[in-house]
Design an enzyme around this catalytic site. Structure first.
Site, short mmCIF file in Angstrom:
data_model
loop_
_atom_site.label_atom_id
_atom_site.label_comp_id
_atom_site.label_asym_id
_atom_site.label_seq_id
_atom_site.Cartn_x
_atom_site.Cartn_y
_atom_site.Cartn_z
N GLU A 337 0.87 -1.30 -0.07
CA GLU A 337 0.11 -0.02 0.06
C GLU A 337 0.83 1.32 -0.10
O GLU A 337 0.45 2.29 0.44
CB GLU A 337 -1.03 -0.20 1.16
CG GLU A 337 -2.10 -1.15 1.10
CD GLU A 337 -2.74 -1.64 2.35
OE1 GLU A 337 -2.12 -0.98 3.38
OE2 GLU A 337 -3.65 -2.54 2.26
N ASP A 361 -0.93 -5.39 9.39
CA ASP A 361 -1.62 -4.72 9.83
C ASP A 361 -1.46 -4.90 11.37
O ASP A 361 -1.74 -5.97 11.98
CB ASP A 361 -3.15 -4.97 9.38
CG ASP A 361 -3.39 -4.35 8.27
OD1 ASP A 361 -2.69 -3.64 7.42
OD2 ASP A 361 -4.50 -4.47 7.74
N HIS A 528 -0.36 0.10 10.70
CA HIS A 528 0.57 -0.75 10.18
C HIS A 528 1.71 -0.86 11.40
O HIS A 528 1.94 0.25 12.02
CB HIS A 528 1.16 -0.35 8.84
CG HIS A 528 0.03 -0.70 7.68
ND1 HIS A 528 0.19 0.22 6.54
CD2 HIS A 528 -0.75 -1.69 7.56
CE1 HIS A 528 -0.55 -0.45 5.54
NE2 HIS A 528 -1.31 -1.34 6.17
#
Length: 591
Positions: A337, A361, A528
């Site tokens: 991401e 995550d 994260h």
């Protein structure tokens, strides 16, 4: 194109310059200190790429301005990025210190009684503080005899911690972060902050649209023979897991093959964009063959790519791992991401340890009460106070299964130069590749699924940027936890059972953000985090101080905290000192 050389560590033996007896009596002892320091570092340290660290010793002992300048000239010609000054005696403080403001530096003053090494250390550090050039102090706890050439354990610990962090600083300088794509789903870490990279890390940002990846794949800007090798390797080593998609979204064999091929091509092309590939020049693609000099990268993926093309999970997982179809090799640092700030935490961890990093995550805090309510079973052992469920759609390094073994036979993640092919194969065997969930990834893909073995020490980190303050670093040391299978399966299924999972139990202190596991989760600054093998929070703290990044949260024992000596002048509470010193000195590469 000439390959960029690795940074070296410069050793500066300094000496009392008074001739006619004083200097002459100290020459051998002083130079032996320098040689012993260099030998220690060369024996016990590697660059993140696996190469042995080289030390450069000044040609002569340094007594004043002339010899200091000669030493600097030598260091400048040999890519010295870190310096350690050593002495057993009194020397002339400001006349002999390393004055480069951007190069990490330490001074080891020998703790002996015959000559006042401690007095020079204090005088030199005072000069560093007064001139605004912080330096690290190294002074043994116990007095040594003048003819004792050994390096005490406490001195060795500081020398190596300083050298690890200093080399990380030097290795990042001049490199780039490759941003493939832009902002992913509004994630703040993917709003790539050029000023942060330039001012704090000495790096550039190379922004490349995801269409460049599409172009390379479509126009075959890759080594075609390598693709065939990668496909054959995947056919041999990939085990495929459950497909949880509804029947209308399941792909047939030919479609799955196309997804696998594109996923492997993504890995190859992102790698080539980072570091270059000389085989492309043989095809007449000289510009593409150079790469972008990237030491870390990020791939946006969601959603502008993943709604149409296979996701980045397979590519990122393989790049972040210590092995692929070319065998065991240095892991890359690729943030899913395009979370550049998590990518920086990964970069820190890799540079400090040489190991692969687990990107995840920070998904769920499971309290003991909630676990018992849902599963009917009670948490115990390391998990008794609750766990943090770390899980992402598949970009975590496959090393994270912890099928490698340390010298005692315990599960771990090794530096890549210590990993055997059998251990790499074991990590692959512990991984399943599950078709991507259509509701998340319409373009398909494969997510790696593995479970991290329990009882492994880890350090979880994250960099955040705070407006008006700048970057801060979070650190939480703890352990992986392996739950009973029935309990794990129930908890995992509530999120997604096709993704890699690590259950993490931070070490609690009973205070502040480490009062309990819930507090760790509640104080985490973003969605994260990164897991680095081992309890290495002290190394992160030293590195952060070098870069002038304050640490806003950690559970490292106070005795292990090692920062420049000038931090002590910024108040009496050590964490407040860190904030005030970082604000006072500003980013290492001020802009």
């Amino acid at each position: 194109m000439k390959k960029i050389s690795l940074p070296k560590i410069g050793i500066r033996p300094v000496i009392d310059g008074r001739r006619m007896g004083v200097r002459e009596s100290l020459e051998e002892q002083t130079m032996n200190m320098a040689k012993a320091t260099a030998a220690l570092i060369t024996e016990k340290m590697h660059h993140a790429c696996g190469a042995q660290v080289e030390c450069v010793i000044a040609d002569t002992c340094i007594a004043g301005m002339a010899e200091s300048a000669a030493c600097e000239e030598k260091f400048s010609s040999q890519n010295v990025g870190v310096t350690i000054t050593v002495t057993p005696c009194w020397c002339y403080g400001s006349e002999t210190i390393d004055m480069d403001p951007m190069r990490p530096k330490a001074i080891w003053g020998f703790n002996g009684t015959e000559r006042p090494g401690a007095v020079y250390l204090a005088a030199a550090l005072a000069a560093h503080s007064q001139k605004g050039i912080p330096a690290f102090s190294i002074y043994g706890h116990d007095v040594q005899d003048a003819d004792d050439t050994s390096i005490p354990a406490d001195v060795e610990e500081k020398l190596l911690r300083f050298a690890r962090a200093g080399l990380a600083v030097a290795s990042m300088k001049g490199k780039s972060y490759l941003s493939v794509g832009g902002v992913s789903m509004g994630i703040a870490g993917s709003i790539v902050d050029h000023n942060f990279f330039e001012s704090w890390l000495g790096m550039k940002v190379q922004a490349v649209d995801m269409t460049e990846l599409r172009r390379r794949i479509d126009q075959k800007i890759y080594y075609e023979a390598e693709l065939e090798m990668a496909l054959a390797w995947a056919d041999k080593n990939f085990r495929y897991g459950e497909d949880q998609n509804a029947s209308q979204y399941k792909r047939n064999e030919a479609q799955n093959r196309a997804v696998l091929k594109e996923s492997l091509l993504m890995a190859m092309c992102i790698r080539d964009m980072m570091q270059g590939n000389k085989t492309l020049a043989d095809k007449g693609l000289v510009e593409e063959s150079l790469g972008y000099n990237a030491i870390a990268a990020g791939f946006q993926g969601q959603r502008h790519w993943t709604d149409q093309y296979p996701n980045g999970d397979t590519a990122e997982a393989l790049l972040n791992s210590s092995f692929d179809w070319n065998g065991v090799r240095e892991p890359f640092v690729v943030a899913t991401e395009n979370d550049s700030l998590n990518g920086v935490a990964m970069l820190f961890g890799h540079q400090l340890t040489g190991t692969a990093q687990i990107f995840a995550d920070v998904r769920t805090y499971w309290s003991p009460e909630a676990v018992e309510r849902v599963t009917g079973q009670a948490l115990s052992g390391l998990a008794e106070h609750g766990i943090i469920h770390l899980i992402n759609s598949g970009s975590a390094a496959l090393d994270g299964a912890c099928k490698q073994r340390d010298s005692e036979g315990k599960p771990t993640m090794k530096p890549h130069w210590e990993i055997s092919q059998q251990e790499a194969d074991a990590c692959l065997a512990a991984t399943e590749w599950c078709p991507a969930i259509h509701e998340y990834f319409r373009g398909g893909g494969y997510s790696s699924r593995f479970l991290t073995e329990g009882g492994v020490p880890f350090t979880m980190t994250r960099v955040n940027i705070i407006k008006g303050l700048g970057p801060v670093l979070q650190i939480a040391e703890g352990w992986s936890v392996e739950l009973p299978k029935a309990m794990h399966d129930q908890l995992d299924a509530r999120t997604n059972s096709t993704w890699p999972t690590t259950c993490f139990a931070p070490r609690l202190t009973g205070k502040g953000p480490f009062t309990d596991v819930y507090s760790v989760m509640a104080n985490w600054g973003a969605n994260h985090g990164v897991l680095t093998i081992g309890h290495v929070g002290a190394d992160f703290i030293t590195l952060a101080a070098m870069l002038r990044i304050p640490v806003c949260m950690h559970n490292v024992e106070e005795a292990k905290i090692y920062r420049p000596s000038a931090w002590a002048a910024h108040g009496m509470d050590i964490e407040g000192q860190d904030y005030r010193a970082c604000q006072n000195y500003g980013p290492l590469y001020k802009r």
